[in-house]
Write a protein that holds these residues in place. Structure first.
Motif, PDB file in Angstrom:
ATOM      1  N   MET A 298      41.638 -28.258 -17.544  1.00 44.71           N
ATOM      2  CA  MET A 298      41.836 -28.251 -18.982  1.00 44.71           C
ATOM      3  C   MET A 298      41.952 -29.675 -19.519  1.00 44.71           C
ATOM      4  O   MET A 298      42.420 -30.575 -18.810  1.00 44.71           O
ATOM      5  N   PRO A 299      41.522 -29.908 -20.762  1.00 47.28           N
ATOM      6  CA  PRO A 299      41.732 -31.216 -21.384  1.00 47.28           C
ATOM      7  C   PRO A 299      43.206 -31.595 -21.329  1.00 47.28           C
ATOM      8  O   PRO A 299      44.086 -30.721 -21.377  1.00 47.28           O
ATOM      9  N   PRO A 300      43.535 -32.886 -21.235  1.00 43.20           N
ATOM     10  CA  PRO A 300      44.919 -33.309 -21.002  1.00 43.20           C
ATOM     11  C   PRO A 300      45.875 -33.028 -22.145  1.00 43.20           C
ATOM     12  O   PRO A 300      47.077 -32.922 -21.921  1.00 43.20           O
ATOM     13  N   ALA A 301      45.371 -32.899 -23.367  1.00 40.94           N
ATOM     14  CA  ALA A 301      46.260 -32.686 -24.503  1.00 40.94           C
ATOM     15  C   ALA A 301      45.785 -31.466 -25.308  1.00 40.94           C
ATOM     16  O   ALA A 301      45.998 -30.334 -24.898  1.00 40.94           O
ATOM     17  N   CYS A 302      45.101 -31.699 -26.427  1.00 41.00           N
ATOM     18  CA  CYS A 302      44.552 -30.588 -27.208  1.00 41.00           C
ATOM     19  C   CYS A 302      43.354 -29.996 -26.465  1.00 41.00           C
ATOM     20  O   CYS A 302      42.414 -30.710 -26.113  1.00 41.00           O
ATOM     21  N   ARG A 303      43.373 -28.701 -26.241  1.00 36.33           N
ATOM     22  CA  ARG A 303      42.307 -28.069 -25.465  1.00 36.33           C
ATOM     23  C   ARG A 303      40.995 -27.969 -26.229  1.00 36.33           C
ATOM     24  O   ARG A 303      39.941 -27.811 -25.632  1.00 36.33           O
ATOM     25  N   PHE A 304      41.050 -28.075 -27.544  1.00 31.40           N
ATOM     26  CA  PHE A 304      39.825 -28.022 -28.349  1.00 31.40           C
ATOM     27  C   PHE A 304      39.276 -29.414 -28.640  1.00 31.40           C
ATOM     28  O   PHE A 304      38.182 -29.551 -29.171  1.00 31.40           O
ATOM     29  N   ASP A 313      42.555 -40.337 -31.625  1.00 29.00           N
ATOM     30  CA  ASP A 313      43.242 -40.729 -30.389  1.00 29.00           C
ATOM     31  C   ASP A 313      44.422 -39.825 -30.045  1.00 29.00           C
ATOM     32  O   ASP A 313      44.623 -39.468 -28.879  1.00 29.00           O
ATOM     33  N   LEU A 314      45.225 -39.451 -31.037  1.00 27.48           N
ATOM     34  CA  LEU A 314      46.408 -38.635 -30.790  1.00 27.48           C
ATOM     35  C   LEU A 314      46.043 -37.299 -30.139  1.00 27.48           C
ATOM     36  O   LEU A 314      46.789 -36.776 -29.299  1.00 27.48           O
ATOM     37  N   CYS A 315      44.888 -36.754 -30.508  1.00 28.53           N
ATOM     38  CA  CYS A 315      44.470 -35.446 -29.984  1.00 28.53           C
ATOM     39  C   CYS A 315      44.199 -35.510 -28.486  1.00 28.53           C
ATOM     40  O   CYS A 315      44.270 -34.487 -27.795  1.00 28.53           O
ATOM     41  N   HIS A 316      43.877 -36.693 -27.988  1.00 31.77           N
ATOM     42  CA  HIS A 316      43.595 -36.870 -26.566  1.00 31.77           C
ATOM     43  C   HIS A 316      44.869 -37.231 -25.792  1.00 31.77           C
ATOM     44  O   HIS A 316      44.897 -37.116 -24.570  1.00 31.77           O
ATOM     45  N   GLU A 317      45.906 -37.613 -26.546  1.00 27.60           N
ATOM     46  CA  GLU A 317      47.123 -38.108 -25.897  1.00 27.60           C
ATOM     47  C   GLU A 317      48.266 -37.094 -25.882  1.00 27.60           C
ATOM     48  O   GLU A 317      49.087 -37.101 -24.951  1.00 27.60           O
ATOM     49  N   LYS A 318      48.333 -36.217 -26.875  1.00 27.53           N
ATOM     50  CA  LYS A 318      49.481 -35.315 -27.014  1.00 27.53           C
ATOM     51  C   LYS A 318      49.014 -33.917 -27.377  1.00 27.53           C
ATOM     52  O   LYS A 318      48.190 -33.744 -28.293  1.00 27.53           O
ATOM     53  N   ALA A 319      49.538 -32.919 -26.675  1.00 28.50           N
ATOM     54  CA  ALA A 319      49.200 -31.527 -26.984  1.00 28.50           C
ATOM     55  C   ALA A 319      49.876 -31.108 -28.293  1.00 28.50           C
ATOM     56  O   ALA A 319      51.077 -31.341 -28.476  1.00 28.50           O
ATOM     57  N   PRO A 320      49.142 -30.515 -29.211  1.00 28.70           N
ATOM     58  CA  PRO A 320      49.740 -30.101 -30.486  1.00 28.70           C
ATOM     59  C   PRO A 320      50.536 -28.810 -30.339  1.00 28.70           C
ATOM     60  O   PRO A 320      50.246 -27.978 -29.476  1.00 28.70           O
ATOM     61  N   ASP A 321      51.532 -28.628 -31.187  1.00 26.70           N
ATOM     62  CA  ASP A 321      52.251 -27.370 -31.304  1.00 26.70           C
ATOM     63  C   ASP A 321      51.670 -26.583 -32.468  1.00 26.70           C
ATOM     64  O   ASP A 321      50.729 -27.032 -33.132  1.00 26.70           O
ATOM     65  N   LEU A 322      52.233 -25.401 -32.724  1.00 23.73           N
ATOM     66  CA  LEU A 322      51.859 -24.653 -33.921  1.00 23.73           C
ATOM     67  C   LEU A 322      52.664 -25.194 -35.095  1.00 23.73           C
ATOM     68  O   LEU A 322      53.900 -25.166 -35.070  1.00 23.73           O
ATOM     69  N   TYR A 323      51.957 -25.712 -36.101  1.00 23.07           N
ATOM     70  CA  TYR A 323      52.608 -26.311 -37.254  1.00 23.07           C
ATOM     71  C   TYR A 323      52.346 -25.469 -38.504  1.00 23.07           C
ATOM     72  O   TYR A 323      51.281 -24.850 -38.632  1.00 23.07           O
ATOM     73  N   LEU A 331      50.131 -20.669 -39.543  1.00 21.02           N
ATOM     74  CA  LEU A 331      50.389 -21.721 -38.569  1.00 21.02           C
ATOM     75  C   LEU A 331      49.088 -22.152 -37.925  1.00 21.02           C
ATOM     76  O   LEU A 331      48.176 -21.337 -37.731  1.00 21.02           O
ATOM     77  N   ALA A 332      48.984 -23.430 -37.582  1.00 22.90           N
ATOM     78  CA  ALA A 332      47.781 -23.944 -36.919  1.00 22.90           C
ATOM     79  C   ALA A 332      48.191 -24.928 -35.828  1.00 22.90           C
ATOM     80  O   ALA A 332      49.079 -25.761 -36.030  1.00 22.90           O
ATOM     81  N   ARG A 333      47.533 -24.828 -34.676  1.00 23.50           N
ATOM     82  CA  ARG A 333      47.799 -25.738 -33.562  1.00 23.50           C
ATOM     83  C   ARG A 333      46.866 -26.942 -33.703  1.00 23.50           C
ATOM     84  O   ARG A 333      45.808 -27.017 -33.084  1.00 23.50           O
ATOM     85  N   CYS A 334      47.272 -27.891 -34.547  1.00 24.40           N
ATOM     86  CA  CYS A 334      46.408 -29.040 -34.818  1.00 24.40           C
ATOM     87  C   CYS A 334      47.240 -30.193 -35.379  1.00 24.40           C
ATOM     88  O   CYS A 334      48.085 -29.994 -36.258  1.00 24.40           O
ATOM     89  N   HIS A 335      46.966 -31.402 -34.885  1.00 24.45           N
ATOM     90  CA  HIS A 335      47.687 -32.591 -35.355  1.00 24.45           C
ATOM     91  C   HIS A 335      47.349 -32.943 -36.799  1.00 24.45           C
ATOM     92  O   HIS A 335      48.033 -33.792 -37.393  1.00 24.45           O
ATOM     93  N   LEU A 336      46.329 -32.327 -37.380  1.00 27.86           N
ATOM     94  CA  LEU A 336      46.037 -32.575 -38.792  1.00 27.86           C
ATOM     95  C   LEU A 336      47.202 -32.149 -39.679  1.00 27.86           C
ATOM     96  O   LEU A 336      47.327 -32.634 -40.813  1.00 27.86           O
ATOM     97  N   HIS A 337      48.047 -31.242 -39.168  1.00 25.82           N
ATOM     98  CA  HIS A 337      49.147 -30.719 -39.974  1.00 25.82           C
ATOM     99  C   HIS A 337      50.480 -31.383 -39.639  1.00 25.82           C
ATOM    100  O   HIS A 337      51.540 -30.809 -39.863  1.00 25.82           O
TER     101      HIS A 337
END
Length: 363
Positions: A298-304, A313-323, A331-337
């Motif tokens: 699996m990708p190291p952080a965000c699977r999408f 860069d953040l999407c490759h470094e940290k897995a997002p939660d549901l925001y 709710l959306a699992r994305c660092h955009l939120h």
């Protein structure tokens, strides 16, 4: 933007009285020769009494495995329920003794499987199979169970049920067998009906009939419905709320109107944009680039992230939660939120709306 992560329901506490089903932080893994597959990885959702929930996603996203885990139908091993709770009608299912679970399964909660020909026993008539379930769960006589089987076939619109009840699965068409599966699921009047791709391999006319049948039965019996599908058009017509799954995780959830009209996870946006419409006739179909990630890598952080057009860069470094995203409850699992992605969100939403105005999406 204030960054607020959706708070999970505390483990161990029974859900509210109006909640029929609550799944909390469910993790179901499979141990195979090549390694461990996180088929369901931290999934949570709620279904209220009498309501309907759609679970959407590509093949392999964990939709069916979450339902089979709930029904306790997985072989353990190779499956492992690593963590989580499943509350149904005030009872926690994963800690329930199997004998008690067998009494619940098929009685208070029932499942319609994808392929009826492989789910029905070929050496018994359909009436025998329905009557056996009624006789076991309702503790009635053989004759009363047989009469209930005829009533169930009549309820799902099978003509001449007194004759059909004596037939074997191979003597029926695909649509008729699917109706038998629905009749079997409804024979004990369950509080929850789980329909796993109930129209797979059926022609369009029969699909419409089956879906209309499910909807009318739910209205008539006031049961809750969980519909597992990859068809967003079906979801738009059938359910109150929807969760979108990708690579074993929930990536977006909310009311069906908000999620389909105002999606806030890039994966949901891509799914909706890829639906063909009459406005796009002769044009190039939109598609989500790339492929579903290898479950062993699996990708190291965000699977999408490897497929996402809005990642940074953040999407490759940290897995997002549901925001929290969009309207209340969405709710959306994305660092955009998050606060870090607030400046990027308007451009992503505008890009999606531009594609939809160009004729991409649900018509």
């Amino acid at each position: 933007m204030t960054e607020v992560i959706a708070a999970p329901t505390p483990l161990g506490a029974p859900p509210a009285d109006d909640v029929l089903l609550e799944v909390r932080d469910l993790r179901t893994y499979f141990h195979v020769l090549d390694g461990t597959v996180p088929a369901v990885d931290g999934v949570s959702y709620t279904l209220k009494r009498g309501k309907s929930l759609g679970i959407v996603g590509e093949s392999g996203s964990g939709k069916s495995v979450s339902a089979l885990t709930m029904m306790r139908l997985l072989d353990i091993p190779p499956a492992e329920i690593r963590s989580g709770e499943i509350w149904f009608d005030g009872k926690e299912l994963l800690s329930m003794p199997m004998e008690q679970m067998r009494k619940l399964r098929g009685n208070d909660m029932a499942m319609i499987f994808q392929e009826p020909l492989t789910s029905l026993n070929p050496v018994f008539s359909v009436g025998d199979q329905i009557a056996e379930q009624v006789e076991r769960h309702k503790k009635v006589s053989r004759k009363a169970a047989w009469d209930r089987a005829i009533e169930a076939l009549q309820l799902v619109g099978i003509p001449s049920p007194e004759r059909r009840v004596k037939q074997y699965p191979h003597e029926m068409s695909g649509g008729m067998r699917q109706r038998v599966m629905i009749a079997m699921a409804l024979s004990c009047e369950p509080k929850l009906l789980i329909a796993d791709e109930p129209t797979t391999a059926l022609d369009v006319t029969i699909q419409a009939q089956i879906l209309e049948l499910l909807k009318s039965i739910q209205d008539r019996t006031d049961s809750a419905l969980m519909l597992i599908t990859h068809d967003l058009g079906v979801v738009a017509e059938m359910v109150d709320d929807v969760i979108v799954m990708y690579a074993g995780q929930v990536v977006e959830q909310g009311s069906v109107d908000e999620v389909l009209v105002n999606p806030r996870a890039p994966y949901t946006m891509g799914l909706i944009e890829s639906i063909p419409t009459v406005d796009k006739r002769g044009g190039r179909l939109s598609a989500i680039k790339g492929t579903v990630p290898n479950p062993f890598n699996m990708p190291p952080a965000c699977r999408f992230e490897p497929r996402c057009p809005y990642g940074w860069d953040l999407c490759h470094e940290k897995a997002p939660d549901l925001y929290p995203a969009g309207h209340a409850g969405q709710l959306a699992r994305c660092h955009l939120h998050t606060a870090a992605g607030a400046a990027r969100l308007p451009a992503a939403v505008a890009d999606h709306e531009t594609k939809m105005n160009a004729g991409e999406g649900i018509s």
